[in-house]
Design a protein around this motif. Sequence first.
Motif, PDB file in Angstrom:
ATOM      1  N   UNK A 111      64.310 -48.252 -27.416  1.00  0.00           N
ATOM      2  CA  UNK A 111      63.303 -48.202 -27.969  1.00  0.00           C
ATOM      3  C   UNK A 111      61.955 -48.870 -27.057  1.00  0.00           C
ATOM      4  N   UNK A 112      60.640 -48.383 -27.146  1.00  0.00           N
ATOM      5  CA  UNK A 112      59.799 -48.781 -25.885  1.00  0.00           C
ATOM      6  C   UNK A 112      58.487 -48.818 -26.844  1.00  0.00           C
ATOM      7  N   UNK A 113      57.704 -49.679 -26.367  1.00  0.00           N
ATOM      8  CA  UNK A 113      56.264 -49.913 -26.795  1.00  0.00           C
ATOM      9  C   UNK A 113      55.296 -49.352 -25.743  1.00  0.00           C
ATOM     10  N   UNK A 114      54.349 -48.695 -26.289  1.00  0.00           N
ATOM     11  CA  UNK A 114      53.187 -48.215 -25.379  1.00  0.00           C
ATOM     12  C   UNK A 114      51.817 -48.598 -25.746  1.00  0.00           C
ATOM     13  N   UNK A 115      50.871 -49.120 -25.098  1.00  0.00           N
ATOM     14  CA  UNK A 115      49.559 -49.100 -25.287  1.00  0.00           C
ATOM     15  C   UNK A 115      48.621 -47.919 -25.269  1.00  0.00           C
ATOM     16  N   UNK A 116      47.568 -48.047 -25.368  1.00  0.00           N
ATOM     17  CA  UNK A 116      46.850 -46.630 -25.138  1.00  0.00           C
ATOM     18  C   UNK A 116      46.955 -45.892 -23.912  1.00  0.00           C
ATOM     19  N   UNK A 117      47.018 -44.449 -23.815  1.00  0.00           N
ATOM     20  CA  UNK A 117      47.160 -43.767 -22.691  1.00  0.00           C
ATOM     21  C   UNK A 117      45.860 -43.281 -21.951  1.00  0.00           C
TER      22      UNK A 117
END
Length: 275
Positions: free
Chosen positions: A59-65
């Motif tokens: 599982x991974x979290x990402x901010x705005x790309x």
Amino acid sequence: MALLPPPSLAGIVRYFHIECASGGEVLVPATPCPEITFFIAGGSRLMLEAGLGPLIDRPMLGGPQTVPALVHWEAGTTFISALIEPGQFGRLFDADLVELRNFPVPVEAYLPHLPIRELEDGLRASRDPHYWLTLLSDWLLGLLAQRAGRVRPAFALPPGMLFQPTDDIATRCGLSVRQLERGMLASYGQSLRDERKMWRYVRALSMMLSLPPRRGLLTRIAMDCGYHDQAHMIRDFIHFTGRRPGSLLEEDDGSGLLRLFRYDDPHRQVVTGQV
């Protein structure tokens, strides 16, 4: 697949993206939406100048790309992502969106307290995408319930306010311009100026995906979306997708590189906000 969230998550989750048994190189366009992703099979590697980056299969979290990314999905890669409405990420996670911008991180390393094991096991035990959506929705609702009353209300601009003059936005929000910019960085992961630029591109891309091709379409989209001219829109598209807007939707060599622009109805309507 792109599926709408249940009503209980409307306004918090924009939509769920589900990828089933895919593989190969993929262009990931810029998006203002932070996300959380759970892999059910396979995994993803960022394509770097020096070669492939490390495998991400947890599982991974990402901010705005804010820039496009080339990734390589392992054969058979299957995952579900919840794309979170800008301004709402803080209602779910204690995370610094500026740190996460363009840099997804493993959930267990960044937020080790989050209960993810049971959810992972449940997702991997099923082959039903709609069941995956139910599991992840219930998990997110559980996070909301746990955090109710313990977090400050999310700083989120009312619809239609984003493109008003900065001083007017600050006044309506009861903030100074400096406080407004700090709130934008904390809740959106980027400045007000950059958020406006991205949403102009998002609107233009949505129109391109929704409208049938015709002569003069790009000029009309540029005008409707607030660009100075078509050249201005082209520059933004190259920045956010690595492609000119015209060639973006025409290119299709069967490689799957642009598959994230190839949603069919009704999934396209979910992505473009037409439902």
